[in-house]
Motif scaffolding. Structure first.
Motif, short mmCIF file in Angstrom:
data_model
loop_
_atom_site.label_atom_id
_atom_site.label_comp_id
_atom_site.label_asym_id
_atom_site.label_seq_id
_atom_site.Cartn_x
_atom_site.Cartn_y
_atom_site.Cartn_z
N ILE A 178 32.27 12.53 45.69
CA ILE A 178 30.95 12.98 45.21
C ILE A 178 30.87 14.51 45.28
CG2 ILE A 178 28.46 12.95 45.66
CD1 ILE A 178 29.25 10.27 44.66
N ALA A 179 31.33 15.08 46.39
CA ALA A 179 31.29 16.54 46.53
C ALA A 179 32.09 17.21 45.41
CB ALA A 179 31.83 16.97 47.89
N THR A 181 32.85 16.00 42.35
CA THR A 181 32.40 15.75 40.97
C THR A 181 30.94 16.13 40.72
OG1 THR A 181 31.84 13.45 41.56
CG2 THR A 181 34.03 13.84 40.64
N ALA A 182 30.11 16.14 41.77
CA ALA A 182 28.67 16.36 41.57
C ALA A 182 28.35 17.67 40.85
CB ALA A 182 27.92 16.28 42.90
N PRO A 183 29.03 18.79 41.17
CA PRO A 183 28.68 20.02 40.46
C PRO A 183 28.88 19.93 38.94
CG PRO A 183 29.90 20.54 42.46
CD PRO A 183 29.98 19.05 42.27
N TYR A 185 28.53 17.17 37.01
CA TYR A 185 27.37 16.45 36.49
C TYR A 185 26.11 17.30 36.57
CZ TYR A 185 29.92 12.02 36.30
OH TYR A 185 30.81 11.02 35.99
N HIS A 186 25.93 18.00 37.70
CA HIS A 186 24.70 18.79 37.89
C HIS A 186 24.57 19.86 36.81
CE1 HIS A 186 21.20 19.90 40.10
NE2 HIS A 186 21.66 21.06 40.52
N HIS A 187 25.67 20.58 36.56
CA HIS A 187 25.63 21.61 35.52
C HIS A 187 25.38 21.02 34.14
CE1 HIS A 187 26.40 25.58 37.14
NE2 HIS A 187 27.29 25.09 37.98
N THR A 193 23.69 23.83 31.68
CA THR A 193 24.31 25.13 31.45
C THR A 193 25.45 24.95 30.44
OG1 THR A 193 25.49 24.66 33.51
CG2 THR A 193 23.73 26.29 33.62
N HIS A 202 37.18 24.80 39.83
CA HIS A 202 36.44 25.38 40.95
C HIS A 202 35.87 24.29 41.86
CE1 HIS A 202 35.47 29.66 39.28
NE2 HIS A 202 36.43 29.70 40.17
N ARG A 205 38.60 22.62 43.82
CA ARG A 205 39.13 23.46 44.90
C ARG A 205 38.15 23.52 46.07
NH1 ARG A 205 39.47 29.13 45.86
NH2 ARG A 205 41.20 29.53 47.33
N THR A 206 36.87 23.63 45.74
CA THR A 206 35.84 23.65 46.80
C THR A 206 35.92 22.39 47.65
OG1 THR A 206 34.39 24.99 45.43
CG2 THR A 206 33.35 23.73 47.20
N LEU A 209 39.16 22.37 49.77
CA LEU A 209 39.08 23.29 50.91
C LEU A 209 38.17 22.72 52.00
CD1 LEU A 209 38.85 26.78 49.14
CD2 LEU A 209 40.69 26.00 50.66
N ALA A 210 37.03 22.15 51.58
CA ALA A 210 36.12 21.56 52.56
C ALA A 210 36.80 20.39 53.27
CB ALA A 210 34.83 21.10 51.87
N ALA A 213 39.11 21.49 55.84
CA ALA A 213 38.37 22.00 57.01
C ALA A 213 37.66 20.89 57.77
CB ALA A 213 37.37 23.06 56.55
#
Lengths: 225, 225
Positions: A178-179, A181-183, A185-187, A193, A202, A205-206, A209-210, A213
């Protein structure tokens, strides 16, 4: 090959059949006449949706375009919501699998690219189906089932990354997916946009990286390790 | 205090005025009669939307509920799309600021909590406005403007974190904010999963961990450093 977004076009190429009283042609599709009528009707829904959007979608227009009797459509699908729900359920019934690129970030980026492609395709069938899910409870539930099925299939992306040692064993696959793919869908669905070619990579990769971590480590794994 | 999601209820408490031919009451709102009528009409839109959703929303019902002439509504707002667009524009016209908790993760978690609260409120005004943006171009553009304004105001969350030394100076604030908030919208608006009390915090922590790992570093900052 569409990912958590549906790919309703797959496997629904249209066969000509001017009326459902016509005798079946010699070369029959698997499943026979009932399956053939379903294919024609669902193709007609997609074509009407692509041309006119939800507001122009009527069971009569679908029946006319599919070349079947109106009563056949009413009896089997009931209304526009029932037709859309069946389109979405049919989209789940495929052999789509998430990309396998050899790395978590690569898989997520390829997945996001598929989502972005589906959400920006012309005619905008996938976004029209998502929009329709705000109009019809039946379509909303079918859209939920489709996404649930797609995200479930995508969990293999995370288990492969765990096997490769890229992620700890107790990683919450769904939260990670979800983390990632969500951006996208959101955009494209909510913020509307303009498509950004860098967005799929992007967002992948985010999330990667998360994940590295420990953002998606399950609490159980902490207490067990 | 609603965040990237709108808070259309703020500052629109209703004043009784049975008809717009009634003389203005002694205690007048700032802006006079025109502003007062706008408040009454936009309140009526919210009330009708909350009770009946987009499909039950008509300019006539709004005029009746607001106690103003139908022609006043037609002349000033045109149609339901115009009314919804003005509700969304009015929601931008407030003094909302993002939470300031002293840490990046805390600010993002508090922001996400506000979003989750707005998206799960009853009556579901915010989700009804989002749904309406799939029906009306005017509402869609106003919803875009509202989100753009909210995300712009939220950039201070990132600049404060940079000043505290939590983030590198060249951090893409918008990408970070989208990464933090998108999962909340995705779950509640598109996937329609039941609200998860852990979701706001989880999504905030994911974005903060990714930020600390350099996920939102701008390419320029790399070449400049």
């Amino acid at each position: 090959m569409t990912p958590p977004g549906p790919d309703p076009g797959q496997g629904t190429e249209r066969e000509p059949e001017p009326d459902d009283t016509t005798p079946p042609p010699t070369r029959r599709r698997p499943g026979g006449r009932t399956a053939r009528i379903r294919t024609q009707v669902l193709d007609a829904v997609l074509a009407e949706l692509g041309e006119h959007g939800f507001d122009g979608l009527t069971t009569d227009a679908v029946a006319a375009r599919a070349g079947v009797h109106r009563t056949t459509v009413y009896r089997r699908w009931g209304d526009v919501g029932g037709l859309l729900a069946d389109v979405l359920d049919a989209a789940s019934d495929d052999d789509w699998q998430p990309p396998d690129t050899g790395s978590l970030e690569g898989d997520l980026a390829a997945l996001n690219q598929e989502i972005q492609t589906a959400l920006t395709a012309q005619p905008p069938i996938v976004t029209a189906l998502i929009a329709a899910s705000f109009r019809s409870e039946k379509a909303a539930h079918a859209q939920q089932r489709l996404w649930e099925g797609r995200y479930a299939r995508c969990e293999i992306v995370v288990s492969r990354a765990v096997r490769r040692g890229e992620l700890p064993p107790h990683t919450d696959a769904r939260r990670l997916l979800i983390a990632a793919t969500a951006p996208v869908y959101h955009h494209l669905v909510l913020l509307r946009t303009p498509p950004d070619p860098q967005l799929p990579g992007h967002a992948a990769r985010t999330a990667a990286l998360a994940a590295a971590a420990g953002a998606f480590a399950e609490p159980r794994s902490v207490s067990r390790s």
